[in-house]
Scaffold this active site. Sequence first.
Site, PDB file in Angstrom:
ATOM      1  N   ASP A  63      43.181 -17.923  21.057  1.00  0.00           N
ATOM      2  CA  ASP A  63      43.110 -16.783  22.004  1.00  0.00           C
ATOM      3  C   ASP A  63      41.835 -15.897  21.792  1.00  0.00           C
ATOM      4  O   ASP A  63      41.118 -16.145  20.921  1.00  0.00           O
ATOM      5  CB  ASP A  63      44.392 -16.019  22.030  1.00  0.00           C
ATOM      6  N   HIS A  93      40.487 -16.315  27.780  1.00  0.00           N
ATOM      7  CA  HIS A  93      41.120 -16.240  26.469  1.00  0.00           C
ATOM      8  C   HIS A  93      40.656 -16.878  25.612  1.00  0.00           C
ATOM      9  O   HIS A  93      41.018 -17.680  24.623  1.00  0.00           O
ATOM     10  CB  HIS A  93      42.596 -16.627  26.439  1.00  0.00           C
ATOM     11  N   GLU A 130      44.881 -15.888  33.308  1.00  0.00           N
ATOM     12  CA  GLU A 130      44.207 -14.525  33.259  1.00  0.00           C
ATOM     13  C   GLU A 130      42.547 -14.967  33.272  1.00  0.00           C
ATOM     14  O   GLU A 130      42.224 -14.298  31.796  1.00  0.00           O
ATOM     15  CB  GLU A 130      44.921 -13.829  32.155  1.00  0.00           C
TER      16      GLU A 130
END
Length: 755
Positions: free
Chosen positions: A189, A260, A323
């Site tokens: 991440d 990420h 995202e």
Amino acid sequence: MSRKLLFLFLLLFNLSFAQEQLPLIPQPKSTLVGKGSYTITAKTTIHAAKNSFEANYLKELIKTQTGLDLMITSKNSSNSIQLIVKSPDTTVFNKEYYELISSPNKIVITAFSNQGIFYGIQTLSQLISLQKSSEIQVPCVTIVDQPHYAWRGMHLDCARHFFPKEFIKKYIDYLAMYKMNTFHWHLTDDQGWRIEIKKYPKLTEIGAYRNGSMVGHYSDQKFDNNRYGGFYTQDDIKEIVAYANQRHITVVPEIEMPGHAVAALAAYPQYSCTGGPFEVGKIWGVLDDVFCPKDETFTFLENILSEVIDLFPSKYIHIGGDECPKVRWKACTKCQQRMKTENLKDEHELQSYFIQRIEKFVNAKGRKIIGWDEILEGGLAPNAAVMSWRGTEGGIAAAKEKHYVVMSPGSHCYFDHYQGEPKNEPIAFGGYTPVEKVYSFNPTPKELFADEAQYILGAQANLWTEYIETPSHVEYMIFPRMLALSEVVWGTSNPDKFPDFQNRMIQHFAIFDKKGINYSKSIYQITTKVKPSISGNGILFELKSANNSSGIRYTTDGSSPSLSSNLYSNPIEITKGQTLKAALFENDTQKSATIEQRFYWSNAVGKKITLVHSPHEKYNTGGAFTLVDGIIGNRSKFGRDWLGFSGKDLNATIDLGKSETINKVILCVLESQGSWIYFPKKIEVLLSNDGQNFESVAQLNSSQIKEVKGEVVLEVASKKAQYVKVIATNLGKIQEGNPGAGSEAWLFVDEIGVE
Ligand code: ACM
Ligand code: ZN
């Protein structure tokens, strides 16, 4: 009836006789409790095939639980626990199926595979007491059992915080205890890259360490500057995968892309759009720098995935996909060129191109990809499975397109949410997901027809660790909620019988105590609920504890509750601003933390309220009433007090019941940009006396809202009205340069006051 037919009958009709007496979790498909018991003594043997892992596992388990050290033999003996793997039977074949029969002279576990035997052993372990003794009684039972869902998952984020190899093994043991079969291991991440990749050593040399982390909640915006990190070597990973495999748990690795990705880009900035430089993320949330879809990046990711695929034998490789901000892509000539040559109409299609290209590579290696539900945007990759987290809608859409789905909606499956009264809990991400909510989950949405429902592989809980630093805190967040999920995915949960589940669950607390597992006792704390009062005049405050609600005492004058305070019996009527304190007492001692609730009072409290748009299911604990319940939302622990709207406006109308003089209207709004929560563009108040014709009487724009930090007061100047409408206009699509750019903003609102 033949034995085989009896089993089939038990399985089909889900029979359960007297099984409430046995604290089994997940509840087996069918349980018949007989008379008498089997006694395990030092002379009992375990009869199994030579070198059976399961036999050794059972031996160790009995030794730890009871102190008895049993012999394993491959010879049949009369006084034994037999583990029998039989060849597949055409009538009932499921490799996770098992039967457990204990009778006065033996215990027999039969299955079609070692996995089935393993589950039989887990059930047996729950039937064996935890007391050290030379004679252990096992009740006589006939259990016939198999799971409903094939994917029974638990996720763990090891990027935000790193957990040592030894703890990962414990985590796997915990999954095994409750017959979970999938460990989703979030390894990369923005804030850390945790898996050694031989070809790209800088991924861990640089990407595994950050020079600081957030302190407190994201909304506090505070940091330390301590170096933090760690990673798993390939040897560690092989060891963990083998450990999980013995326990019939598949490890699904997640390598995040295209978003990420900042930890990877800190090490190899050439695979970004801007070229960097970058530092490994210190801030939580969603960062703008992501992988640039140029050829070199695909080579890089494919080389990484090749090593990952060699390490993990799982059918699915999780490639993230959630995202991914598009701001860098919009400004990047390489990205824009790629969109032209590939004929892609927008950046969502570019994301879809990215995922489809990775899918081709993974498929060519004989594996499949699974990704978060954003991979539906811009077109789903042909063979991809979808993990539905923003709700169940993504999963429903994917199943209707005949793609496999794992359900993991934030509303029921995010174990980084609060599980008890947020005020009493350690700081958490947000949201309110107590064990009862988890238990009420149905992984197969009603919207699906039977032929579509078969695409629901199962469900999983996710544990993101921004606010979870230690193994013991991980345990606290998963126990006991994982027990509820285990019964949901085993297919034997019944939300109407939550008290029965809770009763069994509480009996497992003794197991946790014995094993030194940390777990949440939030169910014993006082939980509260605010309800409209029947008279329409004020509100009712209900207090409850799983322990014993009859021992709750409370005060309304600000003093600490004691044994001489009011004894709680029925919901307390609140008709003015006051502070209520309560605690549970038993045998003259205080058994729970003291809870304190301040009630704000205005003409709106407890009044009828309607909303034009529904809040998102994830942040809608108390419905519209939340806005007039007299409780002002806590700004650092935004659990249950706030309503969250994704992309939609607040449009609320309160009926005050009669015409009142109004001087001001108050509204609380929240901002937490890293979580994509933004102040509204505008707040407007309208008044009416007939509920039809409204007159706009006050409004504030976004800079005025910012100035008062979301505690908004709209002056109305002594107007008379019965109906008050409050509209807070959602920011809509988040602008470039801000966290979550291009996505719908969240609008978080609480209490509307009318004074
Ligand atoms: C997620 O929670 N971002 C998948
Ligand atoms: Zn680019």
